[in-house]
Scaffold this active site. Structure first.
Site, short mmCIF file in Angstrom:
data_model
loop_
_atom_site.label_atom_id
_atom_site.label_comp_id
_atom_site.label_asym_id
_atom_site.label_seq_id
_atom_site.Cartn_x
_atom_site.Cartn_y
_atom_site.Cartn_z
N HIS A 283 0.78 -1.23 0.00
CA HIS A 283 0.00 0.00 0.00
C HIS A 283 0.81 1.29 0.00
CE1 HIS A 283 0.51 1.48 4.19
NE2 HIS A 283 0.77 0.22 4.44
N1 UDP Z 1 -4.53 -5.75 8.19
C1 UDP Z 1 -5.89 -6.08 8.24
N2 UDP Z 1 -6.51 -6.47 7.06
C2 UDP Z 1 -5.86 -6.52 5.86
C3 UDP Z 1 -4.48 -6.16 5.82
C4 UDP Z 1 -3.85 -5.76 7.01
O1 UDP Z 1 -6.50 -6.05 9.30
O2 UDP Z 1 -6.49 -6.88 4.84
C5 UDP Z 1 -3.87 -5.30 9.43
C6 UDP Z 1 -2.57 -5.99 9.76
O3 UDP Z 1 -2.79 -7.13 10.58
C7 UDP Z 1 -1.76 -4.91 10.48
C8 UDP Z 1 -2.31 -3.61 9.93
O4 UDP Z 1 -3.52 -3.93 9.24
O5 UDP Z 1 -1.98 -4.93 11.88
C9 UDP Z 1 -1.32 -2.93 9.02
O6 UDP Z 1 -1.91 -1.85 8.42
P1 UDP Z 1 -1.33 -1.19 7.09
O7 UDP Z 1 -0.55 -2.19 6.33
O8 UDP Z 1 -2.48 -0.54 6.40
O9 UDP Z 1 -0.42 0.01 7.63
P2 UDP Z 1 1.11 0.13 8.14
O10 UDP Z 1 1.30 -0.85 9.24
O11 UDP Z 1 2.01 -0.08 6.98
O12 UDP Z 1 1.22 1.55 8.63
#
Ligand code: UDP
Length: 364
Positions: free
Chosen positions: A199
């Site tokens: 993402h």
């Molecule tokens: N996650 C979720 N559903 C999905 C993909 C990810 O619940 O389809 C959760 C995952 O377990 C993690 C979080 O979303 O805890 C990560 O969010 P994201 O990748 O959007 O953001 P980042 O961590 O990179 O800031």
């Protein structure tokens, strides 16, 4: 008088990492708690049954226009905060919501408590714009809650006083362990199963098509592998994926595209996966915690402990190192000793309790 802590969040990872902290502090009679959600990722948070948390929702949409989001947020935030007594603003991570609310706190002399402080790539464009946000929030914050000692070291290097930095682990893991229905077990793992999440702006702005090209080549030459890919709701990602698969629609690659999953569904796919390919920060942390073979689809990562402990490897944002790294994992397994070190760093599900005790001690 009770001390007011106002939590601000807007995205899925902020919610996941704040939920247990808010729960603990709400039950602490020393504090009164206000929760404000910006609306930044309401579409993704819908899937979380507990995500409302009685918060005030500013309903600011991002529409891929960060400037507008920040300015609209500041106006709406000001209208709410003007009417409230706020002693501390509590933010987590490095999103536009975190940056904008911290800026507001700075301008209005409200002290900021910053969770997940000190993560650095030291390249202001990677990840974009998060590295800029977190470096600047550290300049503004009064209390810095770092996940690990490496975060603390990064902050000290930038001149932050060590008595303002506290290593508290990762309350996102508290949420994981509380909700992890299937228990952490290697038995659930299915061989050659890959879970992908992507993402970041770097992917959207350039490398995603190349990444898909490299993934396709890999799957053509290694047909025993299958992929589950919950696609982020960002329309730029969706469109690029559709475009990249238009040319040979009949080609039978084992890729299962899914809508963004609610947390518990996501955990099921996570349990099943032998490999994780991700550019996400939270998924890196969870993957390393569960001992998954982790391939980080980035040129650099701020989770330096994961690399040092050999719990994950970079495959570049365009996936050009995918082949090499999977070969490595075929020959080498993950050292459970290192997984345990990482689990200790993350606080083994007790991070939110630690934060509650710490804030009671230093603020009251
Ligand atoms: N996650 C979720 N559903 C999905 C993909 C990810 O619940 O389809 C959760 C995952 O377990 C993690 C979080 O979303 O805890 C990560 O969010 P994201 O990748 O959007 O953001 P980042 O961590 O990179 O800031």
């Amino acid at each position: 008088m009770m001390i007011n802590i106002t939590f601000v969040f807007g995205t899925r990872p902020e919610f996941i990492k704040l939920a247990k902290v808010i729960e603990k502090l709400k039950n602490n009679r020393k504090f009164s708690i206000t929760i404000i959600s910006s609306g930044q990722q309401d579409d993704l948070l819908k899937a979380f049954k507990d995500s409302k948390l009685n918060s005030i929702n500013l309903k600011i949409k991002k529409f891929n226009n960060t400037e507008m989001f920040i300015s609209n947020f500041l106006v709406a935030f000001d209208m709410i905060l003007k009417k409230k007594k706020v002693d501390y603003l509590f933010v987590q991570g490095d999103t536009s919501t975190v940056y904008a609310s911290s800026l507001y706190g700075f301008l209005n002399k409200i002290p900021i408590i910053h969770l997940e402080a000190g993560l650095r790539t030291n390249d202001i464009h990677k990840p974009f714009p998060e590295e800029f946000y977190r470096q600047n929030v550290s300049k503004i914050a009064s209390i810095h809650l770092a996940q690990t000692n490496s975060g603390k070291r990064n902050l000290i290097k930038e001149g932050i006083k060590s008595n303002k930095i506290f290593v508290v682990g990762n309350p996102g893991i508290d949420y994981l362990l509380d909700g992890y229905t299937t228990k952490i077990s290697k038995k659930l793992e299915s061989k050659n199963n890959i879970l992908i999440t992507m993402h970041r702006r770097e992917a959207i702005d350039g490398s995603l098509r190349k990444f898909i090209y490299n993934l396709k080549v890999f799957l053509r030459t290694n047909p025993e592998y299958s992929v589950n890919w919950p696609v982020h709701s960002n329309p730029n990602i969706l469109n690029q994926i559709k475009e990249s698969f238009k040319s040979k629609p009949k080609e039978k690659l084992k890729i299962n595209f899914l809508k963004p999953l609610d947390y518990f569904e996501f955990n099921k796919y996570l349990s099943k996966a032998e490999y994780l390919i991700t550019d996400s920060g939270g998924v890196q942390e969870e993957g390393a915690y569960l001992g998954k073979k982790l391939l980080i689809a980035r040129d650099v990562t701020e989770r330096e402990d994961i690399i040092r402990l050999k719990l994950g490897m970079l495959i570049k944002a365009d996936g050009s190192k995918l082949f090499d790294r999977i070969q490595y994992y075929k020959k080498n397994s993950i050292d459970l000793k290192n997984t345990n070190i990482w689990r200790n760093y993350q606080g083994r599900g007790k991070s939110s309790l630690k934060i509650n005790n710490l804030l009671t001690k230093i603020l009251c």
